[in-house]
Motif scaffolding. Structure first.
Motif, PDB file in Angstrom:
ATOM      1  N   SER A  88      29.987  66.322 121.382  1.00 52.68           N
ATOM      2  CA  SER A  88      29.147  65.131 121.276  1.00 52.68           C
ATOM      3  C   SER A  88      27.832  65.239 122.020  1.00 52.68           C
ATOM      4  N   ALA A  89      27.851  65.921 123.190  1.00 56.49           N
ATOM      5  CA  ALA A  89      26.705  65.857 124.095  1.00 56.49           C
ATOM      6  C   ALA A  89      25.887  67.133 124.187  1.00 56.49           C
ATOM      7  N   PHE A  90      26.444  68.293 123.829  1.00 55.63           N
ATOM      8  CA  PHE A  90      25.734  69.562 123.994  1.00 55.63           C
ATOM      9  C   PHE A  90      24.878  69.876 122.778  1.00 55.63           C
ATOM     10  N   ASP A  91      23.721  70.463 123.012  1.00 55.34           N
ATOM     11  CA  ASP A  91      22.903  70.892 121.881  1.00 55.34           C
ATOM     12  C   ASP A  91      23.478  72.192 121.305  1.00 55.34           C
ATOM     13  N   THR A  92      22.918  72.645 120.185  1.00 54.68           N
ATOM     14  CA  THR A  92      23.467  73.801 119.471  1.00 54.68           C
ATOM     15  C   THR A  92      23.482  75.052 120.340  1.00 54.68           C
ATOM     16  N   GLU A  93      22.382  75.305 121.058  1.00 56.04           N
ATOM     17  CA  GLU A  93      22.305  76.493 121.904  1.00 56.04           C
ATOM     18  C   GLU A  93      23.379  76.480 122.977  1.00 56.04           C
ATOM     19  N   LEU A  94      23.591  75.321 123.603  1.00 59.41           N
ATOM     20  CA  LEU A  94      24.581  75.231 124.675  1.00 59.41           C
ATOM     21  C   LEU A  94      25.991  75.395 124.130  1.00 59.41           C
ATOM     22  N   ARG A  95      26.268  74.829 122.978  1.00 59.89           N
ATOM     23  CA  ARG A  95      27.606  74.995 122.390  1.00 59.89           C
ATOM     24  C   ARG A  95      27.882  76.464 122.083  1.00 59.89           C
ATOM     25  N   GLN A  96      26.866  77.166 121.588  1.00 58.48           N
ATOM     26  CA  GLN A  96      27.030  78.591 121.330  1.00 58.48           C
ATOM     27  C   GLN A  96      27.246  79.357 122.638  1.00 58.48           C
ATOM     28  N   PHE A  97      26.503  78.963 123.671  1.00 58.13           N
ATOM     29  CA  PHE A  97      26.659  79.621 124.965  1.00 58.13           C
ATOM     30  C   PHE A  97      28.050  79.376 125.540  1.00 58.13           C
ATOM     31  N   VAL A  98      28.572  78.157 125.394  1.00 58.00           N
ATOM     32  CA  VAL A  98      29.901  77.825 125.916  1.00 58.00           C
ATOM     33  C   VAL A  98      30.943  78.770 125.322  1.00 58.00           C
ATOM     34  N   ASP A  99      30.854  79.017 124.012  1.00 58.92           N
ATOM     35  CA  ASP A  99      31.798  79.949 123.369  1.00 58.92           C
ATOM     36  C   ASP A  99      31.620  81.365 123.922  1.00 58.92           C
ATOM     37  N   GLU A 100      30.373  81.764 124.093  1.00 62.26           N
ATOM     38  CA  GLU A 100      30.084  83.098 124.622  1.00 62.26           C
ATOM     39  C   GLU A 100      30.588  83.238 126.053  1.00 62.26           C
ATOM     40  N   TRP A 101      30.346  82.211 126.862  1.00 63.38           N
ATOM     41  CA  TRP A 101      30.750  82.261 128.266  1.00 63.38           C
ATOM     42  C   TRP A 101      32.271  82.232 128.413  1.00 63.38           C
ATOM     43  N   ALA A 102      32.953  81.563 127.497  1.00 65.05           N
ATOM     44  CA  ALA A 102      34.412  81.531 127.544  1.00 65.05           C
ATOM     45  C   ALA A 102      34.984  82.940 127.427  1.00 65.05           C
ATOM     46  N   GLN A 103      34.379  83.743 126.577  1.00 64.45           N
ATOM     47  CA  GLN A 103      34.838  85.119 126.434  1.00 64.45           C
ATOM     48  C   GLN A 103      34.528  85.945 127.689  1.00 64.45           C
ATOM     49  N   ILE A 104      33.345  85.699 128.267  1.00 66.85           N
ATOM     50  CA  ILE A 104      32.972  86.397 129.500  1.00 66.85           C
ATOM     51  C   ILE A 104      33.947  86.048 130.622  1.00 66.85           C
ATOM     52  N   ARG A 105      34.305  84.780 130.730  1.00 67.71           N
ATOM     53  CA  ARG A 105      35.232  84.351 131.785  1.00 67.71           C
ATOM     54  C   ARG A 105      36.598  85.011 131.620  1.00 67.71           C
ATOM     55  N   LYS A 106      37.034  85.168 130.380  1.00 61.33           N
ATOM     56  CA  LYS A 106      38.301  85.873 130.146  1.00 61.33           C
ATOM     57  C   LYS A 106      38.194  87.320 130.610  1.00 61.33           C
ATOM     58  N   SER A 107      37.056  87.927 130.330  1.00 62.10           N
ATOM     59  CA  SER A 107      36.852  89.317 130.752  1.00 62.10           C
ATOM     60  C   SER A 107      36.809  89.427 132.269  1.00 62.10           C
ATOM     61  N   LEU A 108      36.178  88.462 132.923  1.00 67.47           N
ATOM     62  CA  LEU A 108      36.101  88.478 134.383  1.00 67.47           C
ATOM     63  C   LEU A 108      37.487  88.345 135.017  1.00 67.47           C
ATOM     64  N   ALA A 109      38.358  87.608 134.346  1.00 65.85           N
ATOM     65  CA  ALA A 109      39.711  87.398 134.878  1.00 65.85           C
ATOM     66  C   ALA A 109      40.671  88.517 134.485  1.00 65.85           C
ATOM     67  N   HIS A 110      40.218  89.421 133.619  1.00 62.87           N
ATOM     68  CA  HIS A 110      41.089  90.489 133.110  1.00 62.87           C
ATOM     69  C   HIS A 110      41.485  91.473 134.215  1.00 62.87           C
ATOM     70  N   ARG A 111      42.734  91.845 134.212  1.00 61.89           N
ATOM     71  CA  ARG A 111      43.219  92.887 135.108  1.00 61.89           C
ATOM     72  C   ARG A 111      43.855  93.985 134.270  1.00 61.89           C
ATOM     73  N   PRO A 112      43.485  95.251 134.521  1.00 58.26           N
ATOM     74  CA  PRO A 112      43.943  96.357 133.667  1.00 58.26           C
ATOM     75  C   PRO A 112      45.449  96.565 133.748  1.00 58.26           C
ATOM     76  N   LEU A 113      46.003  96.970 132.628  1.00 59.02           N
ATOM     77  CA  LEU A 113      47.452  97.177 132.549  1.00 59.02           C
ATOM     78  C   LEU A 113      47.885  98.419 133.314  1.00 59.02           C
ATOM     79  N   TYR A 114      47.011  99.455 133.348  1.00 56.45           N
ATOM     80  CA  TYR A 114      47.397 100.732 133.951  1.00 56.45           C
ATOM     81  C   TYR A 114      46.536 101.078 135.174  1.00 56.45           C
ATOM     82  N   GLY A 115      46.139 100.077 135.935  1.00 60.27           N
ATOM     83  CA  GLY A 115      45.418 100.327 137.168  1.00 60.27           C
ATOM     84  C   GLY A 115      43.911 100.229 137.025  1.00 60.27           C
ATOM     85  N   ASP A 116      43.225 100.022 138.181  1.00 57.09           N
ATOM     86  CA  ASP A 116      41.789  99.799 138.200  1.00 57.09           C
ATOM     87  C   ASP A 116      40.964 101.060 137.987  1.00 57.09           C
ATOM     88  N   SER A 117      41.575 102.221 138.062  1.00 58.73           N
ATOM     89  CA  SER A 117      40.792 103.459 138.062  1.00 58.73           C
ATOM     90  C   SER A 117      40.804 104.191 136.726  1.00 58.73           C
TER      91      SER A 117
END
Length: 332
Positions: A260-289
């Motif tokens: 209701s309140a976000f303009d088109t650019e912000l709504r697109q960014f929200v979707d993009e940022w949601a994916q980035i946040r998932k990546s930031l929270a990702h932890r590797p299955l077989y170790g960090d190295s």
């Protein structure tokens, strides 16, 4: 087959953009919305006075801030060697009166500066029931667990509340003519006031918010209350206390708010940022190295560097660079 009354609010006439500056003031629902806006990398000053439920206290604090006022000297109170102020939430405290005065004065100044430069003020009203400090004769924002005999509790008269908020709007418009105000009524029921009185209180606030939008074209209303009461009409959307909306309900209402309140650019960014946040929270299955994880972090770093031209991702860049450096060193 329909299992609930889905409600999609109409688009707001003034849209929030990625670079919009926002201030939230009011009840705990203002906190919830403010945190979610911040999580989506928007520029937000979130509830600088702490949780404030009644409109009288909200008006007093905002007017005080915008007119360079100082906290009421008669409203400092000490309890168990800790100092509080009746006009502010209990999250603002100090070990001495002078220390608290300094904290509160700084909060008022920060709020004033933010509002003078803001594009939007999200104002959430929680209750029309107020507590009046009998000795001073003034309404308080928080009783700070002081004896009930010090206060008188009553429902504030609707015309007086509307007058108070009208005066606030005039002050806001004077100091920042471009400011847009988004009003909401908190969906949290105040059961301590009894359910019948809570209904009267919420109805009072809803009538006032409607009237304010009718007479001010720069003031709009977002139906968070209606979404909770009518769309999410099921106790599975509440916390264990059966009063506060749970995380699922908060996410749903915020999604409706974004639509209701976000303009088109912000709504697109929200979707993009949601994916980035998932990546930031990702932890590797077989170790960090692992080499795969190193490639993953390199890609994530590139994405963040591209976003840094649009938003502040300083902390995220530092975190990913640190993880990538460790990964490279482990593989050396």
């Amino acid at each position: 087959m329909l299992f609930h009354t889905e409600f999609s609010p109409e688009p707001l006439p003034y849209r929030i953009g990625l670079n919009s500056r926002i201030v939230t003031i009011g009840s705990c629902f203002a906190d919830v919305m403010g945190h979610r806006l911040t999580d989506h990398k928007l520029n937000v000053l979130n509830n600088p006075f702490g949780t404030i439920f009644n409109p009288v206290s909200i008006v007093k604090l905002l007017t005080m801030a915008l007119q360079n006022g100082t906290p009421d000297e008669n409203h400092y109170v000490e309890r168990n060697d800790v100092w509080f102020h009746y006009d502010f939430h209990s999250s603002l405290w100090a070990n001495s009166r002078d220390e608290l005065r300094s904290i509160l004065t700084n909060r008022l100044a920060a709020a004033a500066e933010a509002i003078r430069n803001a594009d939007f003020l999200l104002l959430t009203l929680g209750s029309a029931v107020v507590y009046r400090h009998i000795e001073t004769g003034k309404v308080v924002a928080n009783c700070h667990k002081m004896p009930g005999s010090l206060f008188e509790k009553y429902l504030y008269q609707i015309d007086h509340l509307q007058d108070e908020l009208n005066r606030l709007l005039k002050t806001l418009h004077k100091v920042n003519p471009r400011l847009k105000v988004l009003l909401t009524v908190s969906p949290v029921r105040h059961t301590r006031d009894t359910l019948p009185l809570n209904s009267v209180s919420k109805s009072t606030l809803r009538v006032i918010t409607h009237e304010l939008t009718v007479w001010n074209d720069w003031v709009t209303y977002f139906p968070a209350y209606e979404l909770m009461m009518d769309d999410l009409r099921d106790y599975r959307f509440y916390e264990a206390d059966l009063i506060h909306p749970n995380a699922q309900a908060q996410d749903y209402i915020f999604e409706k708010f974004a639509e209701s309140a976000f303009d088109t650019e912000l709504r697109q960014f929200v979707d993009e940022w949601a994916q980035i946040r998932k990546s930031l929270a990702h932890r590797p299955l077989y170790g960090d190295s692992s080499s795969a994880h190193q490639q993953f972090l390199t890609k994530l770093l590139t994405q963040l560097e591209a976003l840094s031209k649009r938003i502040d991702v300083t902390s995220e860049l530092a975190m990913v660079r640190g993880r990538l450096e460790k990964c490279i060193m482990d593989n050396a």
